[in-house]
Scaffold this active site. Sequence first.
Site: not given
Lengths: 130, 386
Positions: B84, B334
Amino acid sequence: MANPARYWREIPQRYRLEAARCTSCGEISYPPRLACRKCRSRKFESVVLADEGKILTYTITRVGPSQLADLTPYAVGVVELEGGVRIMAQIADCDFEELAIGQRVRLEFRKIQEDGQAGILCYGHKCVPV
Amino acid sequence: MRDVAILGVGINKKWGELWEMSLRDIFVEAALNAVDDAGVDHVDSMYVGCMSSGLFVGQEHLGCLMADYLGINPVPATRVESACASGGAAFRQGFIEVASGTSDIVLVGGVEKMTDVSGDEATYALSAASDMEYEAYHGITFPGLYALMARVHMERYGTTREQLAHVSVKNHKHGSFNPEAQYPFAISVEDVLGSVMVADPLRILDCSPITDGAAAVVLCPLEMARKISKQPLVKVLASAQASDSIALHSRSDLAWLEAVHRAGEKAYKMAGKTPKDIHLAEVHDCFSIAEILALEALSLVEKGKGGQAAESGMTALGGKVPVNTSGGLKSKGHPVGATGVAQVIEITRQLRGSAGERQVEGARTGLTQNMGGTGGSSVVHILEAV
């Protein structure tokens, strides 16, 4: 389905809880490594982990991966074994409401998951309250 | 090293479930917006941050693909992967390439197309950021890993369930001023506490969503930007990165993000700043507890006080240090590889004074913090208006 080698090569550490103790600084690596993360030495001796310890933190997985659908919800936690090594493990045969940080647990050899519908049965250790 | 400026920024019109757009369309739309904003007619090099296009859509080799569909072959183009933190790590590569003098105009984008697979497959792809053999094997999921950290934080510091909820409530409030956000609406503490439990004590409204989206920026030397920029100038003061063990259980402190702390310390030193000099920050709130842990590791709030910071309004718009004015990962969305780049875009807009309804008045210095896994990779950047 994965090549079975992916599972059998982990047997010493997963099934027999074999770890590697650095002969220079004493740090225990689980799973074993080729280089010590504390002192970078490459010399180790094999040791077996303790099978009792205490829960450092835990959660109840309510939304789990598909291969564990039959088991969901289930408890998972970080357990510190006697000797100081920490592992991730499911906490089986417990009442979710009675789980607590600091609770004593013992490791038991259990089936962990299956690799697909007709795939390999994958074993390892779960912990149960003492 | 040369000083580096952000010349242009671009993002999709809206993030969310972009059924009609492919991985390449999503990236190219954001990248073209960045190139237009920069006003350049070429780029010298490109980086693409992406965590898992292979598992999400079965496509690798994104550097080549995106350069092709942008029509910029034969420029060098490379994908950067750090779970991420892929977007933040890609931005750092672009910064280093310009600062070193290797290239003048560098395009850095991040992208993730996450809705072409089922929720189950998406969860699997994301779990690959943990130790697959010694964490995921035992059934721990990402919400579960952050839940493990949350429980220690609550036990040790007295952080309450309500304080965790306040992080999500604040970020949704901010996101309600961001038309690009996936979920641009406000929620209440009661909404969070009444939402479905995912991994005790975390509920679904503590979790960032599955998102399709991309973000891109154009970097160039500050001296060049002074001559050609049509926008207020934003300089990259610091770029820093650190790593930690991949497995959460291998760390000595389960409620502390050491890699975030180390990257933050390096960034403050490089920028010649202290946490007190930071006017606003975009931090990696993949889960409510993650924002709390990140702010503590960056010394923006005292250790153990991250929950109180959200509850008191200290980190809200109008507070002492507004955090995640974009809506954060929680409300804005996200798309993992795009997140680190989108954080840079939000701070750039704030420093340009172009953040609209969510503008932080007088913002001159901002920080971004992007992390992979449970903080095993962490990237921190500090930007300043010049």
